[in-house]
Structures are given as C-alpha cells and as structure tokens.
Design a protein around this motif. Structure first.
Motif, PDB file in Angstrom:
ATOM      1  N   GLN A  34       0.811  -1.214   0.000  1.00  0.00           N
ATOM      2  CA  GLN A  34       0.000   0.000   0.000  1.00  0.00           C
ATOM      3  C   GLN A  34       0.851   1.274   0.000  1.00  0.00           C
ATOM      4  O   GLN A  34       0.442   2.301  -0.543  1.00  0.00           O
ATOM      5  CB  GLN A  34      -0.933   0.016   1.224  1.00  0.00           C
ATOM      6  CG  GLN A  34      -1.985  -1.067   1.231  1.00  0.00           C
ATOM      7  CD  GLN A  34      -1.452  -2.392   1.748  1.00  0.00           C
ATOM      8  OE1 GLN A  34      -0.321  -2.480   2.231  1.00  0.00           O
ATOM      9  NE2 GLN A  34      -2.260  -3.451   1.653  1.00  0.00           N
ATOM     10  N   MET A  35       2.035   1.209   0.587  1.00  0.00           N
ATOM     11  CA  MET A  35       2.883   2.409   0.654  1.00  0.00           C
ATOM     12  C   MET A  35       3.388   2.859  -0.710  1.00  0.00           C
ATOM     13  O   MET A  35       3.847   3.992  -0.860  1.00  0.00           O
ATOM     14  CB  MET A  35       4.082   2.154   1.590  1.00  0.00           C
ATOM     15  CG  MET A  35       5.154   1.218   1.053  1.00  0.00           C
ATOM     16  SD  MET A  35       4.612  -0.525   0.912  1.00  0.00           S
ATOM     17  CE  MET A  35       4.313  -0.881   2.649  1.00  0.00           C
ATOM     18  N   LEU A  36       3.282   1.995  -1.719  1.00  0.00           N
ATOM     19  CA  LEU A  36       3.736   2.357  -3.057  1.00  0.00           C
ATOM     20  C   LEU A  36       2.689   3.143  -3.848  1.00  0.00           C
ATOM     21  O   LEU A  36       2.994   3.668  -4.925  1.00  0.00           O
ATOM     22  CB  LEU A  36       4.109   1.095  -3.842  1.00  0.00           C
ATOM     23  CG  LEU A  36       5.228   0.228  -3.236  1.00  0.00           C
ATOM     24  CD1 LEU A  36       5.468  -0.994  -4.107  1.00  0.00           C
ATOM     25  CD2 LEU A  36       6.513   1.033  -3.093  1.00  0.00           C
ATOM     26  N   GLY A 103     -12.541  -7.379   4.832  1.00  0.00           N
ATOM     27  CA  GLY A 103     -11.261  -7.805   4.289  1.00  0.00           C
ATOM     28  C   GLY A 103     -10.921  -7.188   2.950  1.00  0.00           C
ATOM     29  O   GLY A 103      -9.756  -7.232   2.530  1.00  0.00           O
ATOM     30  N   ASP A 104     -11.909  -6.612   2.252  1.00  0.00           N
ATOM     31  CA  ASP A 104     -11.642  -5.974   0.967  1.00  0.00           C
ATOM     32  C   ASP A 104     -10.755  -4.742   1.159  1.00  0.00           C
ATOM     33  O   ASP A 104     -10.924  -3.984   2.122  1.00  0.00           O
ATOM     34  CB  ASP A 104     -12.948  -5.556   0.285  1.00  0.00           C
ATOM     35  CG  ASP A 104     -13.717  -6.733  -0.271  1.00  0.00           C
ATOM     36  OD1 ASP A 104     -13.106  -7.797  -0.470  1.00  0.00           O
ATOM     37  OD2 ASP A 104     -14.938  -6.602  -0.495  1.00  0.00           O
ATOM     38  N   GLN A 105      -9.847  -4.542   0.218  1.00  0.00           N
ATOM     39  CA  GLN A 105      -9.040  -3.324   0.189  1.00  0.00           C
ATOM     40  C   GLN A 105      -9.558  -2.445  -0.944  1.00  0.00           C
ATOM     41  O   GLN A 105      -9.709  -2.914  -2.080  1.00  0.00           O
ATOM     42  CB  GLN A 105      -7.561  -3.645  -0.016  1.00  0.00           C
ATOM     43  CG  GLN A 105      -6.938  -4.419   1.134  1.00  0.00           C
ATOM     44  CD  GLN A 105      -5.440  -4.597   0.974  1.00  0.00           C
ATOM     45  OE1 GLN A 105      -4.774  -3.814   0.300  1.00  0.00           O
ATOM     46  NE2 GLN A 105      -4.904  -5.634   1.601  1.00  0.00           N
ATOM     47  N   PHE A 124     -12.177  -1.086  -6.097  1.00  0.00           N
ATOM     48  CA  PHE A 124     -11.358  -2.140  -5.507  1.00  0.00           C
ATOM     49  C   PHE A 124      -9.870  -1.929  -5.786  1.00  0.00           C
ATOM     50  O   PHE A 124      -9.484  -1.364  -6.811  1.00  0.00           O
ATOM     51  CB  PHE A 124     -11.748  -3.502  -6.068  1.00  0.00           C
ATOM     52  CG  PHE A 124     -12.918  -4.144  -5.380  1.00  0.00           C
ATOM     53  CD1 PHE A 124     -12.822  -4.566  -4.069  1.00  0.00           C
ATOM     54  CD2 PHE A 124     -14.111  -4.341  -6.059  1.00  0.00           C
ATOM     55  CE1 PHE A 124     -13.891  -5.179  -3.442  1.00  0.00           C
ATOM     56  CE2 PHE A 124     -15.180  -4.951  -5.444  1.00  0.00           C
ATOM     57  CZ  PHE A 124     -15.084  -5.369  -4.128  1.00  0.00           C
ATOM     58  N   LYS A 125      -9.049  -2.432  -4.912  1.00  0.00           N
ATOM     59  CA  LYS A 125      -7.616  -2.632  -5.179  1.00  0.00           C
ATOM     60  C   LYS A 125      -7.482  -4.056  -5.716  1.00  0.00           C
ATOM     61  O   LYS A 125      -7.637  -5.029  -4.983  1.00  0.00           O
ATOM     62  CB  LYS A 125      -6.807  -2.450  -3.898  1.00  0.00           C
ATOM     63  CG  LYS A 125      -5.300  -2.672  -4.058  1.00  0.00           C
ATOM     64  CD  LYS A 125      -4.588  -2.385  -2.729  1.00  0.00           C
ATOM     65  CE  LYS A 125      -3.083  -2.619  -2.842  1.00  0.00           C
ATOM     66  NZ  LYS A 125      -2.752  -4.046  -2.929  1.00  0.00           N
ATOM     67  N   ARG A 126      -7.198  -4.186  -6.999  1.00  0.00           N
ATOM     68  CA  ARG A 126      -7.295  -5.480  -7.677  1.00  0.00           C
ATOM     69  C   ARG A 126      -5.943  -6.086  -8.053  1.00  0.00           C
ATOM     70  O   ARG A 126      -5.896  -7.076  -8.778  1.00  0.00           O
ATOM     71  CB  ARG A 126      -8.129  -5.330  -8.959  1.00  0.00           C
ATOM     72  CG  ARG A 126      -9.500  -4.704  -8.746  1.00  0.00           C
ATOM     73  CD  ARG A 126     -10.227  -4.517 -10.070  1.00  0.00           C
ATOM     74  NE  ARG A 126     -11.456  -3.778  -9.930  1.00  0.00           N
ATOM     75  CZ  ARG A 126     -12.637  -4.312  -9.632  1.00  0.00           C
ATOM     76  NH1 ARG A 126     -12.728  -5.603  -9.454  1.00  0.00           N
ATOM     77  NH2 ARG A 126     -13.716  -3.552  -9.509  1.00  0.00           N
ATOM     78  N   VAL A 131      -2.016 -10.232 -10.251  1.00  0.00           N
ATOM     79  CA  VAL A 131      -0.725 -10.894 -10.049  1.00  0.00           C
ATOM     80  C   VAL A 131      -0.904 -12.407  -9.947  1.00  0.00           C
ATOM     81  O   VAL A 131      -0.105 -13.178 -10.504  1.00  0.00           O
ATOM     82  CB  VAL A 131      -0.030 -10.340  -8.789  1.00  0.00           C
ATOM     83  CG1 VAL A 131       1.172 -11.203  -8.400  1.00  0.00           C
ATOM     84  CG2 VAL A 131       0.423  -8.908  -9.024  1.00  0.00           C
ATOM     85  N   PHE A 132      -1.937 -12.855  -9.253  1.00  0.00           N
ATOM     86  CA  PHE A 132      -2.175 -14.299  -9.135  1.00  0.00           C
ATOM     87  C   PHE A 132      -2.458 -14.925 -10.495  1.00  0.00           C
ATOM     88  O   PHE A 132      -1.910 -15.995 -10.819  1.00  0.00           O
ATOM     89  CB  PHE A 132      -3.342 -14.563  -8.191  1.00  0.00           C
ATOM     90  CG  PHE A 132      -3.693 -16.027  -8.074  1.00  0.00           C
ATOM     91  CD1 PHE A 132      -2.920 -16.874  -7.299  1.00  0.00           C
ATOM     92  CD2 PHE A 132      -4.773 -16.546  -8.764  1.00  0.00           C
ATOM     93  CE1 PHE A 132      -3.229 -18.223  -7.207  1.00  0.00           C
ATOM     94  CE2 PHE A 132      -5.089 -17.891  -8.674  1.00  0.00           C
ATOM     95  CZ  PHE A 132      -4.322 -18.735  -7.885  1.00  0.00           C
TER      96      PHE A 132
END
Length: 372
Positions: A34-36, A103-105, A124-126, A131-132
C-alpha cells in the motif's frame, strides 16, 4: 506411472518449487504494498447491511438497492491507522456499483466535513487478483512447454509493449496515420511472435507468409466490398468513447483481430505438415498440399465458431441492456452487433484464405517434386 516419473524430473521439480516460491512472495508483496500507491487505500473491517429496497423503472425492470455502512481503517498516507465510516449503495445487478465485504481493500478519496474525516469510494484494489492470474499463466506455460512456453510469454510481453507504443504514437499524430501505424505493427507482431516461438526456420517462413498474405487479402476484399456497397449498414457511430475518426480505428481493430485468427490457423496447418514431412521424408508437394487442405477444413469450423463466441460474449451484456430498455431487435443489432458481425466475417474470409496459402507455402518449402 513410469512416464509420470520421467516427466517429473529433478529439473522440473526444482522449477516448480521456484515458481511456487515466486508466487508466495508475489502475493505477500501485493497484499502489503500500500505504501507504493499515491491514492489512499483502506481496508474494510466491519460491514452493516440494511434491508434491500425494491426499485422498478419505466420499462418494468426490477432491481433491489441495498445500503451498506462500511467501517474502514486507512493503510497508507499520512493518516495511516485512522478509522472512518463510509456509506455505500449497491444493486443486485451491480452494473455500476459494487458490494463490499470484510477484508476488501479499496481506494478512497478522503475529505473533511465539520472537522470529521470522511471519504468517497473509488473502487477495488485489484492487483492481487491480476498478479495471481499472471503467476498462474506463467506456471502453466513454463511447466507444460518449458523453454518454448517462456518464449511465448516473452512474445506476449513484447507485443504488449509494442502495442502501447503504437497507441501513444497514434495519439501523438492525432489519429492521422492509424492504418499505417497498426499495419506496420501487425507485420512486426507476426515476425517477432513467430521468430520467438518457432525460431528462424522454414516453418516460421511458411507460417509468416500465410499469415501476412491471408490477412492482407481478406482486408483488401473487405475494402473492395465496402467501396461497392458504399458502406451501407456500417454504424460507426456505435463505437463507444471514440475521440478520433471511427472508421480507421475500426479497420485497425479488424486487422489485428483477423491477424490473430489467421496466424492461429496457419500455425496449426504448417506444424502438421512439418510433422508429416518428418514421418515421411519422401512425401511430395502435392500430397502435402492436399493434407494441408484437409487439416484446414477440419479446424476451420471450430475456429470460426470460437470467433463467433468471442463476438457474442463481447456484445451480450450491452445488447441485453438495449433490449431491456425498450429498444427493438433491429436497433439493438445495429448499435451493438453490426460492426462485430462484419469483423467476424472479415476474419472468416482470412481463415478460409489461409488454408490454401499455408498449405501451398509449406508444400513448396518442404515437399519434393513427384518423379515423372
């Protein structure tokens, strides 16, 4: 059992373990990165959901709206660790909204009202999902195809980079040379993809020749038909969010779509004929050509149906929305399906033309002349 043991060699086991480790590290990274981000990210800690409310519009479409009260904790920025509460409303269809759970970001835009911290949800942050999926694709390619799988993946990444460069070039030239840009891009796509996947060989030359010729002839035929019919029934205004002249963009889109279908079929035909040549080195050019035609005829139908299914998937949602809001089938087809149908037909022409072209080129490069 012995074949499975041979497949799971020590090298493949080590490769698999490395891929698993990369996947674990990647997922840990994207869940704690998240810091990025410059945008504020918050995590849903608790959710309070109200009773759904029935909604009916003028066309008797029924939906239900539900209000949520989301309790969030900020995960980055100078207000990291602070909590806030945001209201959210979603529908059963979730066409333009989203339902959130613990739990969603999510991305939020912060604001202060009467000294109290608040915010608006942006989405959403997806990145974890992306990546998966990317990791899963890499695993399947590397484990099933080894070096060739890695080359196929590299070709996709390289083509994506070139495509982005072409889009930026198109924007820089303000859409004045769309067909030139994407025509050259199509040739570069073909050469790089086939070189990386097949290597510099007769197989690559035959496939490249069939791809370029099949695609070019199908586009020329379509342009001739457009000229004869004066493009009646071509509703370019149905192209959404177009900020340039739509016709060149439609042709460029058709060119790239047809290229993929023709390359797929040409690769199958040429690969089959090369295998036939390795089995029977004395096979003649005529025999190879006839074999290539039979292969093309057997895969032509499924390939055309794949294009049709892709087209239907792309237009199904918007067509359903048009019909549900009182539009006729004719208007719905014109505004949603007509251009896609034309693209499918042009790709179909390329698929049909690729059969004799690919068979002829492969036979010319591989076969032997029949003795007199």
């Amino acid at each position: 059992m012995n074949s499975i043991k041979r497949w799971w060699t020590k090298k493949k086991i080590i490769t698999f373990l490395i891929l698993v480790l990369i996947g674990i590290v990647s997922m840990l990274f994207v869940t704690h990165n998240q810091m990025l981000y410059h945008d504020t990210i918050a995590k849903v800690t608790t959710v309070q959901t109200d009773k759904p409310q029935k909604q009916v519009d003028t066309f008797q479409n029924v939906d239900h709206l539900t209000d949520q009260k989301l309790h969030l904790v900020l995960m980055n920025g100078d207000k990291k660790g602070q909590t806030l509460t945001i209201t959210n409303q979603y529908s059963d269809s979730q066409a333009t909204d989203q339902k959130y759970k613990v739990g969603d970001q999510i991305f939020v835009k912060l604001h202060t009202y009467d000294g109290k911290l608040g915010g608006t949800i942006k989405g959403f942050k997806r990145d974890s999902v992306l990546v998966f999926l990317a990791w899963l694709v890499v695993c399947l390619l590397v484990m099933s195809m080894a070096f060739k799988g890695a080359m196929a993946l590299f070709s996709v990444l390289l083509n994506a980079t070139l495509f982005l460069f072409a889009v930026k070039l198109d924007l820089k030239w303000q859409g004045n040379h769309v067909m030139l840009i994407f025509g050259v891009l199509a040739v570069i796509f073909s050469v790089l993809t086939l070189l990386l996947v097949l290597g510099p060989s007769k197989r690559m030359l035959a496939t490249l020749g069939a791809t370029v010729l099949g695609t070019s002839i199908s586009m020329l035929i379509s342009l001739a038909i457009f000229a004869l019919t004066q493009e009646k029934g071509m509703f370019y205004e149905s192209m959404e969010y177009v900020t340039q002249v739509p016709r060149p963009l439609f042709l460029a889109e058709t060119l790239l779509g047809s290229l993929g279908a023709v390359m797929d079929e040409s690769t199958d035909i040429v690969a089959t004929l090369f295998e036939l040549k390795s089995i029977d080195p004395k096979v003649s050019r005529g025999q190879l050509f006839l074999s290539g035609r039979k292969v093309g005829q057997s895969i032509m139908g499924p390939l055309v149906n794949v294009l049709f299914l892709i087209f239907m998937t792309d237009t199904f949602i918007s067509a359903l929305l048009y019909i549900k809001n009182g539009n006729s089938w004719g208007y719905t087809f014109a505004m949603n399906m007509s251009l896609g149908t034309v693209q499918s037909l042009i790709s179909g022409i390329g698929i049909v033309l690729a059969i004799p072209v690919a068979s002829g080129l492969a036979a010319l490069l591989l076969g032997r002349r029949r003795a007199a």
